[in-house]
Design an enzyme around this catalytic site. Structure first.
Site, PDB file in Angstrom:
ATOM      1  N   ASN A  43       0.568  11.216   5.833  1.00 35.70           N
ATOM      2  CA  ASN A  43      -0.649  10.909   6.581  1.00 35.70           C
ATOM      3  C   ASN A  43      -1.670  12.019   6.631  1.00 35.70           C
ATOM      4  OD1 ASN A  43      -0.401   8.144   7.494  1.00 35.70           O
ATOM      5  ND2 ASN A  43       1.527   8.910   8.325  1.00 35.70           N
ATOM      6  N   SER A  48      -6.090   6.319   4.510  1.00 39.59           N
ATOM      7  CA  SER A  48      -5.846   4.894   4.773  1.00 39.59           C
ATOM      8  C   SER A  48      -6.963   4.308   5.610  1.00 39.59           C
ATOM      9  CB  SER A  48      -4.509   4.681   5.471  1.00 39.59           C
ATOM     10  OG  SER A  48      -4.543   5.193   6.773  1.00 39.59           O
ATOM     11  N   LYS A  63       4.069  -6.773   3.963  1.00 36.04           N
ATOM     12  CA  LYS A  63       3.804  -5.385   3.619  1.00 36.04           C
ATOM     13  C   LYS A  63       3.538  -4.628   4.906  1.00 36.04           C
ATOM     14  CE  LYS A  63       0.387  -3.281   4.305  1.00 36.04           C
ATOM     15  NZ  LYS A  63      -0.596  -2.239   4.325  1.00 36.04           N
ATOM     16  N   THR A 118       0.881  -1.195   0.000  1.00 40.96           N
ATOM     17  CA  THR A 118       0.000   0.000   0.000  1.00 40.96           C
ATOM     18  C   THR A 118       0.910   1.234   0.000  1.00 40.96           C
ATOM     19  OG1 THR A 118      -0.277  -0.088   2.404  1.00 40.96           O
ATOM     20  CG2 THR A 118      -1.969  -1.146   1.069  1.00 40.96           C
ATOM     21  N   THR A 123       1.149  -5.536  13.178  1.00 37.85           N
ATOM     22  CA  THR A 123       1.958  -4.710  12.417  1.00 37.85           C
ATOM     23  C   THR A 123       1.595  -4.597  10.983  1.00 37.85           C
ATOM     24  OG1 THR A 123       3.261  -6.627  12.212  1.00 37.85           O
ATOM     25  CG2 THR A 123       3.935  -5.073  13.862  1.00 37.85           C
ATOM     26  N   GLU A 138       6.836   5.090   7.522  1.00 37.28           N
ATOM     27  CA  GLU A 138       6.448   6.277   6.761  1.00 37.28           C
ATOM     28  C   GLU A 138       7.355   7.450   7.118  1.00 37.28           C
ATOM     29  OE1 GLU A 138       1.816   5.080   5.915  1.00 37.28           O
ATOM     30  OE2 GLU A 138       2.280   6.317   7.640  1.00 37.28           O
TER      31      GLU A 138
END
Lengths: 405, 405
Positions: A400, A405, A185, A159, A196, A277
């Site tokens: 973010n 998401s 992933k 993703t 996670t 991220e």
């Protein structure tokens, strides 16, 4: 699409064929365009399957379905079908119906009983899964199954990941080689306890389901449950492991197979942190000298999740005062005057104050590195724990505040 | 110096003189240049003092000293001396010696016994406090004491604050007005349990120390322990309240005095969130329908501290999926199919899925506001809790990757 993480490995590892399992990936158009977004792994009869799942009370329909199926073994094969782009989480009864429809269609396309179809979904929360787009490509997936297809499978489940994640180890059992290969992933919404991301591990070893489950659950505590990117926990976290039984048999805990499995899981866990991220630094937080392992874990968790520690690392600031703060707030038993702190090999603080030998310039030079280690000794007992995290940067905010998401 | 928070109040409130207490502030040059960085509050004989402190196991030398002195009352006055720029935390035995020297000098300059001198220090952790710079200005401070000097005192204790914080309320007791005025500092390293910042509250009411302590401790649970900026907890958090006893006496819980005190504390707590590092949105998280208040608190805490929720708010993204995620990871008892979510008055989700009336455009428009309210009903019982937080923005990263706190 965010730029490749500066902490990414040079390349995807060469993953060997695991006898008894074949992979396929294709474009179903669940949400993303012009990329693969669904993968199928098909395991031959004799395969055992173990799993570990998020403990979130709002976990997704596919997670609930997988949980119900784990541990029921009848000697059949197994299929794992995963889509990216939509997590089928918080989608009410409609979400459960989607899972049921997908499982029925996969069963029909593969000849497996429905109880041996495991599915995962990852991506946006709260939108209906367009399961018809997935079932529409099942024939194409089955036709494309390939023992060497694990890397395309790893790519199809990404993703916000900036690189596909794979790991492999071999173990020697009774004079025979067995292989363990895994893919994962995950890059945001990563927190320990519980876990996670999506992870799928395959081995050609023969392992009875209860033993496989025991190893997988225990090793999760020391791998996927020891990493954190942002302290947030997914509604979809799934770790599935399939043992096809085509090579030597593993019959006990603690041997070379478990050691190799531990390494595969740790490797994948570290890759998830390295793809955190916005991450620019990989940080190991090692806590020793706590009154118990549980207390050491509290301290490591508190440091690894502290926004003030993580922003200091992003700024390459050897700000050990914030580590003291994080120790203090952890709830673990601690005594200021016994606490010592290290950056790598550099002793920063001991006996409740800065070390007489410490010079700020040393710490600042160390912080410029990409792989960092923060050592904290509480001086109280033998408890220890290690966690892995990354820094908190502008890019995390960018990703973010924009990505749904 | 960061720009003024967009959530700052228009101006510092007009704080009245509280009979029995005088204030002074001056430049001691502890760390900052060209600004005031030390303040003294001197209370007349008959004053009672209550306090609430951080529970950090690495709390600072002044906090430990204050804790030891609270509750020992002998009818004398009291002094509160606060410096900014250096927290005197994690400074070993040297830190304790600094506190002892400052207390001795303040005692000598004011004629008070040492046990009635309360000090706080806020700023960088782990550097020796240059206490000689503070004791050098004591005579100047005492000479400058002024009943109307509370605003300069509020300014002298600021660190990364972008505005000084003050609040006042009045209560009518037995036909007489009593006043409560407070000041606070705090903008980062703000987390509930325990707490928050430096806060000093003064009243001319007469309140026995045990009663004052009881009210202060209880109200802290519903005010300063219900705010979070980054989930990090200071080593220096201190709330002190002095009642000079020059107006009417308060003899019981639950009356207008406690109501007014609650409002002062909530006002100051909200101002701290409004000055949250990098904040552009003030967010109330109201949780109802939990099986207990403790469970509701877990859910509110999980939402208010989630980096994924807080970055979504920064991006004005009505990303209710992340709220579902935060409910799920909270550890509270929850049932996906009974959960409902509101943004302000807009029903976003109910019965485990998005509401049929909800349109993304409605949520997006709401998120453009500056004062937001996230309502979550778990549909399980009567437990409730409210917390206040802010968004997580680029400016937070900027401030904390650069500033050495």
């Amino acid at each position: 699409m965010p730029a490749l993480s500066p902490l990414a490995p040079d390349r995807f590892p060469d993953l060997p064929v695991i006898d008894g399992v074949r992979f396929a990936a294709t474009e179903a158009g669940v949400r993303y365009k012009n990329r693969t977004d669904v993968m199928l792994a098909l395991c031959d009869p004799g395969t055992t399957v173990a799993g570990v799942f998020t403990r979130s009370s709002t976990r997704s329909a596919p997670v609930l379905d997988c949980e119900a199926k784990i541990g029921v073994e009848g000697g059949e094969g197994a299929a794992i079908l995963v889509n990216s782009g939509n997590s089928n989480a918080f989608t009410g009864k409609a979400g459960e119906a989607s899972v049921a429809r997908i499982c029925a269609e996969v069963a029909s396309a593969t000849g497996l009983p429905g109880g041996r179809i495991f599915t995962s979904s990852t991506g946006v929360i709260g939108e209906r899964l367009p399961d018809d787009r997935i079932t529409a490509v099942l024939d194409r997936l089955v036709a494309g199954l390939d023992p060497a297809g694990i890397e395309p499978a790893a790519r199809a489940i990404m993703t916000t990941d900036t690189f596909p994640k794979g790991a492999v180890r071999r173990a020697r059992i009774e004079g025979q080689d067995v292989k363990i290969a895994g893919i994962a992933k995950g890059s945001g919404m990563i927190a320990p306890d519980m876990a996670t991301m999506l992870v799928y591990i395959f081995t050609d070893a023969k392992v009875a389901q209860p033993l496989l489950q025991e190893m997988l659950s225990d090793l999760t505590q020391r791998t996927f449950n020891c990493i954190t990117v942002d302290g947030d926990t997914s509604t979809s976290d799934t770790l599935l492991m399939a043992a096809t039984g085509q090579a030597a048999e593993v019959t006990e805990r603690g041997g070379p197979f478990e050691g190799a499995l531990h390494e595969v899981m740790l490797d994948l866990a570290h890759q998830v942190v390295r793809d955190g991220e916005g991450a620019t630094k990989f940080v190991e937080v090692a806590v020793t000298g706590a009154v118990s392992d549980a207390d050491a874990r509290k301290v490591a968790h508190s440091i690894a999740n502290s926004p003030l520690v993580k922003t200091a690392i992003a700024g390459e600031d050897p700000n050990w005062g914030r580590i003291v703060m994080a120790v203090g707030k952890s709830g673990a038993e601690a005594d200021r005057d016994r606490l010592s702190i290290r950056f790598g090999e550099i002793e920063v603080a001991r006996d409740g104050w800065v070390s007489p030998e410490y010079a700020e310039a040393k710490g600042a030079a160390y912080m410029k590195g990409q792989d960092l280690r923060i050592g904290v000794d509480l001086g109280m007992g033998d408890g220890q724990a290690t966690m892995w995290t990354c820094d908190l940067t502008h890019a995390y905010i960018q990703i973010n505040a924009d990505y749904r998401s």
